[in-house]
Design a protein around this motif. Structure first.
Motif: not given
Length: 787
Positions: A182-183, A156-171, A173-174, A249-252
């Motif tokens: 984009m950097t 789910i995290a890797r399918s979303r936009m923004g910064a989404n925490v995963t089990s190994i780091g953060t994914h 998307g923008v 744009p998706w930042a919390r």
């Protein structure tokens, strides 16, 4: 596999960037951009091929190493593993082992480590084979396991936009379809929970990671070892080399005056258990966080106008019996009230952090109060709009990817509702506020200012994913079609406030208008399908001199708090809302009979001084009237929530007096499964006529019911403790028996009365003369004993 309950995390998708990969070199713009500075006078451009990177002479040792790898791979490796390892080999041995600090590179700041790759061909093959086996094991064989894999948090995290925490780091998307590059910029290292970042200090030089573009115009990257609390921003490079930073744009959470964002993992929120009430039992208190606290309240003990301060005042709301709080927008906004959003998913920085808002939700739930958030999804802020020309593209000042081909809404430039990416961004508020923040409902502001499809997308997501939550939509014109066609649970009724005001100075003879303030209009199918605010919402209470028309708080519109009629009609219309169909809502300050108008100016905020003064009858210090107003609101709220006939019952008019403005109706509830039943008679007197025990009024209620033991008064808006007068109603009469098809009662002017039917054998009615004689005899006996 049998016995496996949860599949392991899926491998990072192709193109993801582990922390062990060297960050991409920073582009070389003419001037280094600073977070918070948007592009100015961006020139028109046409896409150009990306610049060719300068060739790097290959290390002879690297060629030998790669030849050995290829030879080994050709023996017994699958094509997928072969390609993967060759790609890894090209990255890791093309210029020799990479070591931190070598080749003139400055050591990176604390954060994602830059590892060194010195694996042999056998090591690389073994590692890749193990990864392939893990990947194959992750992909389940049964439909049930495949479905479980799709619901894995990492998937789910890797399918979303923004910064989404995963089990190994953060994914990350923008969406930036017009960007050349984009950097991802990571500022500093891991946050210290004991020493928060100093937001006034200069930002450290970021570590930059070049992101990977997909065919859909979205850029993605997964960085290992980066997680909750880290600071980041995006850097946009346009064709031609112009570079600038942008927020996510998706930042919390984002710094209010810069482009720096903060990664937030919503799984860290610790939610308290909360049993949501039936929607019909909602009694709503509307408040603006920025102005609810601080005025004339020296004991507050914290910064006013914040989530933390509002938590300290939740008992004020709970003690009056409100079951829900409707917050004006708490997403980041420009302006004063909150209806000019700059971002849709992060909390308004001046109010506090995501943790502060989560604490507010928990504190409200602990007191039995549901939390609704207000979302203005139809336009963006005129100033400080982070989405305007987001990726630098915006010919003819059309606003860019989030706004192009949209018109003016009357509030500002509308969003490009025809784009799926924009619809996903806006409808994503459902997951953010109902899901991540555990809120109980959403209000869609000015739904008529967006496309019907956009409104339907929001309501559909809420209904499918959060069926126990509540969605109310404001729409002009109002009507039941907002429920039936647009999918909202309830409609924000615009007309009621003006209708009530029209007959406040004097009953105007419009009985149908009066009745529609008590009952539901045609087309509505339930008591919760409309929200009524006869005394005004933020729109009416916030109208101030110099604007379209001067309204203000209710009592201020009708002579001020010293005017008895202003206070009496405030009780009248709140009683109508609590006794009638629809959900009642009150704007902050109405309960204390606050005067003037509401705004963000200090002298227009909620005035806690009205509660802190010593109440002196007849003295205009506001305290007496504030306490009377709060006592009345508490009584009305409690009688509503206590009686299912009011929250869930049917409506049947039994009496109509056009000349005097008197209406009586039967509110009846019956549950065939449990056998529970309840019958109430509601009497509304919108006029100045008055009837007491010397000349009572006969209210038609229909024929005598079997097992009816009489009626007792359970609510009178003109009781003395609320600001009315002694014996204005029928409480002192005890149980009242029906006289043929009528109930003979006392009716005070400008009032609402509620009578509850008693079931069973009829008890004897209380005779006031007999009771007086008993009391006199007891008093005489006491005096005799003292002598």
């Amino acid at each position: 596999a049998p016995g496996r309950e949860t599949p392991p995390p899926p491998p990072p998708p192709p193109g993801s960037e582990p922390a062990t990969v060297e960050p991409a070199p920073a582009p070389a713009p003419a001037a280094s951009p600073q977070p918070g500075i948007a592009p100015e006078n961006v020139p028109k451009w046409t896409p150009t091929p990306p610049p060719q990177k300068e060739a790097v002479p290959e290390d002879p040792n690297a060629a030998i190493a790669r030849a050995k790898i290829e030879e080994k791979l050709n023996q017994d490796t699958s094509g997928g593993i072969r390609d993967s390892i060759l790609a890894q080999a090209r990255k890791t041995v093309s210029s020799g082992p990479v070591k931190i600090g070598e080749e003139g590179k400055a050591p990176p700041p604390p954060g994602p480590a830059i590892g060194k790759f010195e694996l042999s061909a056998d090591d690389l093959i073994a590692q890749a084979s193990a990864e392939e086996e893990a990947e194959a094991a992750a992909y389940a064989e049964t439909p049930e396991e495949r479905a479980a894999l799709a619901e894995h948090p990492d998937t789910i995290a890797r399918s979303r936009m923004g910064a989404n925490v995963t089990s190994i780091g953060t994914h990350f998307g923008v969406w930036a379809p017009h960007a050349e590059m984009m950097t991802l910029c990571i500022y500093g290292g891991k946050p210290d929970p004991l020493r928060p970042f100093d937001r006034d200090a200069p930002l450290p030089e970021p570590t930059r990671y070049e992101m990977n573009r997909g065919d859909d115009g979205c850029w993605r990257l997964e960085v290992q070892q980066v997680g909750h609390g880290w600071r980041y921003a995006f850097e946009v490079t346009m064709p031609g080399g112009h570079t600038f930073t942008r927020r996510d744009p998706w930042a919390r959470e984002a710094e209010f005056d810069t482009d720096v964002c903060y990664i937030w993992d919503p799984r860290k929120f610790n939610w308290l258990p909360f049993q949501r009430r039936p929607k019909e039992e909602l009694v709503i208190y509307q408040l603006h966080v920025g102005t609810f606290t601080g005025r004339n309240d020296p004991t507050l003990g914290t910064e006013p106008g914040t989530f933390v301060a509002s938590v300290r005042k939740l008992d004020h709301i709970a003690e009056m019996g409100f079951t829900a709080v409707q917050l004006l927008p708490v997403t980041e906004f420009g302006g004063s009230w909150g209806y000019n959003p700059r971002m849709m998913h992060n909390v308004h920085g001046p109010y506090g952090s995501p943790d502060d808002f989560a604490d507010f939700v928990n504190a409200a739930h602990k007191r039995g109060i549901a939390v609704f958030v207000d979302c203005a999804l139809h336009h963006g802020a005129a100033n400080g709009n982070s989405l305007w020309e987001y990726d630098g593209w915006g010919p003819d000042e059309n606003g860019g990817i989030y706004f192009e081909r949209s018109g003016d809404t009357g509030w500002g430039q509308g969003f490009a509702f025809w784009k799926q990416e924009v619809k996903d961004y806006l409808a994503g508020v459902v997951d953010t506020w109902l899901g991540e923040y555990n809120c109980d409902g959403i209000r869609i502001d000015s739904a008529h200012s967006m496309s019907p499809d956009m409104c339907k997308e929001v309501t559909r997501r809420a209904r499918e994913d959060y069926p126990d939550r509540f969605v109310v939509a404001e729409h002009n014109p109002e009507g039941a079609f907002v429920v039936h066609d647009l999918g909202a649970d309830s409609v924000w009724l615009l007309s009621g406030c003006d209708d009530a005001a029209a007959m406040t100075w004097q009953y105007n003879g419009n009985f149908d208008q009066l009745e529609y303030m008590v009952r539901l209009k045609g087309g509505y199918g339930g008591n919760a399908q409309c929200v009524k605010y006869l005394l005004g919402s933020h729109d009416q209470c916030g109208k101030r001199p110099g604007h379209s028309h001067d309204l203000g708080h209710w009592v201020g519109r009708f002579g001020g708090r010293m005017e008895w009629r202003a206070r009496a009609t405030a009780r009248l219309w709140w009683g109508v809302m609590c006794a009638g169909q629809g959900l009642p809502m009150m704007f902050m300050g109405t309960e204390t009979h606050q005067d003037g108008h509401w705004h963000v100016d200090e002298d227009a905020k909620f005035d806690w001084g009205l509660l802190n003064m010593i109440a002196e009858k007849g003295v205009d210090n506001g305290a007496l009237y504030a306490k009377q107003g709060m006592a009345h609101v508490k009584a009305a709220n409690e009688v509503r929530v206590k009686h299912k006939a009011l929250t869930m019952g049917d409506y049947k008019r039994t009496h109509r007096d056009d000349n005097n403005g008197i209406l009586a109706c039967e509110r009846y509830y019956q549950n065939d499964e449990t056998g529970e039943k309840e019958r109430l008679i509601v009497v509304v007197n919108a006029g100045d006529g008055q009837w007491d025990e010397q000349g009572m009024y006969g209210v038609a209620i229909g024929g005598q019911w079997e097992n009816c033991a009489g009626f007792e008064e359970v609510y009178n808006s003109q009781s003395a403790e609320f600001g009315g007068w002694e014996n204005s109603g029928n409480k002192q009469r005890g149980v009242i028996q029906q006289d043929n098809d009528q109930l003979m009662i006392c009716i005070p002017k400008l009032s609402v009365l509620i009578f509850k039917m008693l079931w069973g054998g009829a008890p004897a009615a209380v005779d006031p003369d007999v009771e007086h004689a008993k009391l006199a005899a007891a008093a005489a006996q006491s005096i005799s004993a003292l002598q």
